[in-house]
Write an enzyme that holds these catalytic residues in place. Sequence first.
Site, PDB file in Angstrom:
ATOM      1  CD  GLU A 124      29.891  28.380  -1.936  1.00  0.00           C
ATOM      2  OE1 GLU A 124      28.745  28.586  -2.339  1.00  0.00           O
ATOM      3  OE2 GLU A 124      30.485  27.310  -2.101  1.00  0.00           O
ATOM      4  CG  HIS A 156      20.120  19.350  26.981  1.00  0.00           C
ATOM      5  ND1 HIS A 156      19.854  19.180  28.326  1.00  0.00           N
ATOM      6  CD2 HIS A 156      19.084  20.087  26.493  1.00  0.00           C
ATOM      7  CE1 HIS A 156      18.707  19.760  28.635  1.00  0.00           C
ATOM      8  NE2 HIS A 156      18.207  20.316  27.533  1.00  0.00           N
ATOM      9  CE  LYS A 185      33.864  22.028  -6.918  1.00  0.00           C
ATOM     10  NZ  LYS A 185      33.014  22.922  -7.743  1.00  0.00           N
TER      11      LYS A 185
HETATM   12  O1  LIG Z   1      24.931  23.627  -8.999  1.00  0.00           O
HETATM   13  P1  LIG Z   1      26.339  23.149  -9.202  1.00  0.00           P
HETATM   14  O2  LIG Z   1      27.033  23.825 -10.342  1.00  0.00           O
HETATM   15  O3  LIG Z   1      26.410  21.652  -9.272  1.00  0.00           O
HETATM   16  O4  LIG Z   1      27.183  23.593  -7.913  1.00  0.00           O
HETATM   17  C1  LIG Z   1      26.839  23.098  -6.663  1.00  0.00           C
HETATM   18  C2  LIG Z   1      27.698  23.795  -5.600  1.00  0.00           C
HETATM   19  O5  LIG Z   1      29.048  23.432  -5.801  1.00  0.00           O
HETATM   20  C3  LIG Z   1      29.999  24.479  -6.025  1.00  0.00           C
HETATM   21  O6  LIG Z   1      31.267  23.896  -5.894  1.00  0.00           O
HETATM   22  C4  LIG Z   1      29.852  25.645  -5.056  1.00  0.00           C
HETATM   23  O7  LIG Z   1      30.511  25.379  -3.849  1.00  0.00           O
HETATM   24  C5  LIG Z   1      28.429  25.960  -4.682  1.00  0.00           C
HETATM   25  O8  LIG Z   1      28.253  27.364  -4.686  1.00  0.00           O
HETATM   26  C6  LIG Z   1      27.445  25.295  -5.600  1.00  0.00           C
HETATM   27  O9  LIG Z   1      26.133  25.548  -5.139  1.00  0.00           O
END
Ligand SMILES: O=P(O)(O)OC[C@H]1O[C@H](O)[C@H](O)[C@@H](O)[C@@H]1O
Length: 447
Positions: free
Chosen positions: A289, A310, A424
Amino acid sequence: MKNISLNIDKALGTVTKEQVYAQAEKANECNATLQNGNGAGNDFLGWLHLPSSITDAELTDIENTANVLRSKCEVVVAIGIGGSYLGTKAVVEALNNSFDWLHTDRKNPVLVYAGHNIGEDYLYELCEILKGKQFGLINISKSGTTTEPALAFRMLKKQLEDAVGKEEAKHRIVAITDAKRGALRTLADQEGYKTFIIPDNVGGRFSVLTPVGLLPIAVAGISIRDLVAGAVSMEKATDVSVPFAENMAEIYAATRNELYKSGKKVEILANFHPKLHYIAEWWKQLYGESEGKDGKGIFPASVDLTTDLHSMGQWIQDGERTIFETVISVEEPTHKVLVPTDEANLDGLNFLAGKRVDEVNKMAELGTQLAHVDGGVPNLKITMPEVSPYYIGQLFYFFERACGISGYMLGVNPFDQPGVEAYKKNMFALLNKPGYEKESEAIRARL
Ligand SMILES: O=P(O)(O)OC[C@H]1O[C@H](O)[C@H](O)[C@@H](O)[C@@H]1O
């Protein structure tokens, strides 16, 4: 106390030591950029001196809260995804008994996880197994709006309130989130949950040493003070004032960038210690990331050895020569097991009789390193004296510091993750989330 250490001797061949050391100045400059806070993503540098800034009062508050959950619960569900899940999972799997869930004479609640997937069967089976059990919830989300944990928390909160009533449930739910923003902060303040703050300037993948990791790790009965102490020692050992030749974070960053420039596009983090599997899962998010941007970045992969020799051993030995390995080697296991003699010796293993199992493992490790290096796979080696909270804390901080330096050496902003938003947006459009009407229409048109 010893430190974990890094040896790059078996990585040299594809790149020379001179090439790596020629990057000393750049690596140190990038480390200085972290230190001075004048680089890309500099509003997310709260992790840099987090270990040394954690106070005794903060640790005590976390330990006290953990003890409340430990006193009330047989099971504690840690709800979170990405950086709000992987650090805890990595530490608890590394330091808990391999068969913890089978132990009945328990001193600690069983720690289980939710909100790290959208698995209907997983959630069903979790809700079922919690029925009739005294359980608590730690809801972890920096943004407070991530779908996966929010979905899990909505279900588990209702189940808990139905089981023990709203008032008691309040004392078994802890929220770890932003100080002011997000749905989880609003909910926690309205419901009166105990909350801990994820500092604004600490990104999720760098947050294991905030309450995000420290609270569930303390619930599991692991010493968060030793974990933090190890991270503090590594914070000092990788400081910008430490010369390159003694600065393992700078050397690791320089070596992996030189290997990348030479055509090694995939880094495989390998361990010969089964409990370190999830360290690699945490490491993959941290490096993937942080560096996978602008069409660049080493792809972080992982294997467990000798297990995966393996399954993936053939590819590593004879596949495309675009990989290098970083092997975590543990000097001393916690326990001692000797290979027994067998009178019949039908398995032909009496040549191992009397030896420690770890001696067999160490020779497998050495044999594998020699074979892979002979096959054109550069090998870096990180040596840990033992698997303990202190050395896990050192390892976490080492990888974090090296990641910041490496990302700057690569020329990316290591502290944002814009690419994660794409799925998302599509998911919300496909689910007809209010406010996504235009996106919903557009995405359906292309299906
Ligand atoms: O802690 P949050 O705000 O729920 O985010 C949880 C995760 O989701 C995000 O989309 C990112 O990909 C991550 O960097 C993050 O750790």
